[in-house]
Design a protein around this motif. Structure first.
Motif, PDB file in Angstrom:
ATOM      1  N   PRO A 183      28.446 -34.023 -13.910  1.00 16.48           N
ATOM      2  CA  PRO A 183      29.609 -33.562 -13.243  1.00 16.48           C
ATOM      3  C   PRO A 183      30.033 -32.348 -13.848  1.00 16.48           C
ATOM      4  N   SER A 184      30.559 -31.527 -12.980  1.00 15.23           N
ATOM      5  CA  SER A 184      31.193 -30.142 -13.409  1.00 15.23           C
ATOM      6  C   SER A 184      31.685 -29.408 -12.366  1.00 15.23           C
ATOM      7  N   PRO A 185      32.579 -28.457 -12.313  1.00 14.99           N
ATOM      8  CA  PRO A 185      33.190 -27.826 -11.097  1.00 14.99           C
ATOM      9  C   PRO A 185      32.303 -26.954 -10.235  1.00 14.99           C
ATOM     10  N   LYS A 186      32.124 -27.270  -9.077  1.00 20.35           N
ATOM     11  CA  LYS A 186      31.377 -26.412  -8.006  1.00 20.35           C
ATOM     12  C   LYS A 186      31.978 -25.133  -7.858  1.00 20.35           C
ATOM     13  N   ILE A 187      31.349 -24.022  -7.924  1.00 17.14           N
ATOM     14  CA  ILE A 187      31.839 -22.759  -7.630  1.00 17.14           C
ATOM     15  C   ILE A 187      31.827 -22.589  -6.039  1.00 17.14           C
ATOM     16  N   ILE A 188      32.849 -22.369  -5.520  1.00 19.10           N
ATOM     17  CA  ILE A 188      33.225 -21.939  -4.057  1.00 19.10           C
ATOM     18  C   ILE A 188      32.646 -20.543  -3.742  1.00 19.10           C
ATOM     19  N   SER A 189      33.168 -19.759  -4.498  1.00 20.39           N
ATOM     20  CA  SER A 189      33.135 -18.302  -4.091  1.00 20.39           C
ATOM     21  C   SER A 189      33.311 -17.355  -5.450  1.00 20.39           C
ATOM     22  N   HIS A 190      32.385 -16.424  -5.699  1.00 19.09           N
ATOM     23  CA  HIS A 190      32.735 -15.532  -6.845  1.00 19.09           C
ATOM     24  C   HIS A 190      32.408 -13.952  -6.368  1.00 19.09           C
ATOM     25  N   ASP A 191      33.065 -13.268  -7.204  1.00 18.21           N
ATOM     26  CA  ASP A 191      32.977 -11.841  -7.084  1.00 18.21           C
ATOM     27  C   ASP A 191      32.913 -11.325  -8.691  1.00 18.21           C
ATOM     28  N   LEU A 192      31.679 -11.037  -8.967  1.00 21.22           N
ATOM     29  CA  LEU A 192      31.335 -10.542 -10.308  1.00 21.22           C
ATOM     30  C   LEU A 192      31.881  -9.179 -10.639  1.00 21.22           C
TER      31      LEU A 192
END
Length: 304
Positions: free
Chosen positions: A56-65
């Motif tokens: 269980p951990s936060p799902k990443i919805i979007s990212h911009d490195l």
């Protein structure tokens, strides 16, 4: 489509967290890290593996490195740090945390960097360089070096596995009857005592040794380790000593270089925990910390 943005917290790492309230009354969490200070790249990669391993951990919805942003699932505000652990019923939460740690430690995550003696030693030296020399302006030389060298030997002799590196109640959130792990960007390969120290020797709550030994017995069962809880406690002890020296130095460095004082309030508890875990046979270092360093810290805090 956020209708409101709420500032949540600023981490020692420089990460800033915000809650995005959406039109449909749901929410997400945005994390910003100045790309000049670091990158989310490892966090995004690790998140994918944790999801695959059903940790269980936060799902990443979007990212911009490039601009330093991730948008993540919102796990709410109930970290284990906010649960009153003085209540007997709340100790069940420790069971849940201990059941998650073996899954994390044994997860199949490739290409993890590994701690080594040089890195562990440099981290511990931060206590002398920043906490003692620059923050308190006092000196302990050979005594602290001897403790560091003993800690290195003890850590090398422990089992080494995946290491969250900051597995404390602040980084464990309770949501929908699950305990979720956050802030896992420093996950590496290291001695198991460091994460055990994170959950049991934290900066905000002191547990009786009998409770720790009971939980360590359960941990040994989860891990199928054929050792006594007292042996596991020794792994925890030396993980906590390394962790205490590192964090005392890190928080002092943060204040000296950036004037961020929001974690200085934790220094006294961290120092007390650190001193208490030093074995009695290392009496010279332990005595100097009690007689010289603790009073100096109290005086310094009163001046701020």
């Amino acid at each position: 489509d956020a209708t409101e943005i709420e500032a949540l917290k600023l981490e020692a790492s420089g990460r800033e967290y915000y809650r995005l309230h959406l039109n449909n009354k749901e929410s997400l969490v945005l994390c910003y890290l100045d790309p000049a200070l670091g990158s989310h790249k490892k966090f995004v990669r690790l998140s994918e593996f944790l999801q695959r391993e059903n940790i269980p951990s936060p799902k990443i919805i979007s990212h911009d490195l490039e601009i330093g942003v991730t948008v993540q699932q919102d796990l709410g505000d109930e970290a284990l740090i906010d649960i009153d652990m003085s209540k007997e019923a709340s100790l069940d939460v420790l069971d849940d945390a201990i059941s998650i740690l073996p899954k994390l430690q044994q997860a199949m995550i490739p290409q993890l960097s590994s701690l080594d003696s040089s890195l562990l030693s440099n981290q511990m030296d931060m206590m002398k360089d920043f906490f003692l020399d620059r923050f308190l302006k006092i000196s302990l030389e050979s005594e602290l070096d001897d403790l560091r060298d003993e800690a290195l030997e003890k850590l090398e002799d422990q089992p080494w596995m995946n290491c969250h590196f900051d597995f404390e109640r602040r980084n464990l959130h309770a949501i929908n009857n699950d305990i979720c792990v956050i802030d896992f960007q420093d996950l590496c390969h290291g001695p198991i005592g460091i994460d055990l120290a994170g959950i049991f020797i934290d900066h905000y709550k002191t547990y009786p040794k009998e409770i720790i030994l009971k939980q360590l017995k359960r941990y040994n069962e989860f891990m199928k380790l054929d050792v006594h809880a007292l042996d596991t406690f020794e792994w925890l002890r030396w993980g906590a000593i390394q962790r205490g020296m590192r964090i005392l130095g890190t928080l002092s460095k943060l204040y000296i270089e950036t004037k961020r004082s929001f974690r200085l309030k934790d220094l006294s508890q961290i120092l007390d925990n650190f001193i208490n875990l030093i074995p009695e046979e290392n009496h010279t270092c332990k005595a100097l910390l009690i007689e010289k360093v603790s009073p100096a810290l109290r005086k310094r805090m009163n001046e701020l």
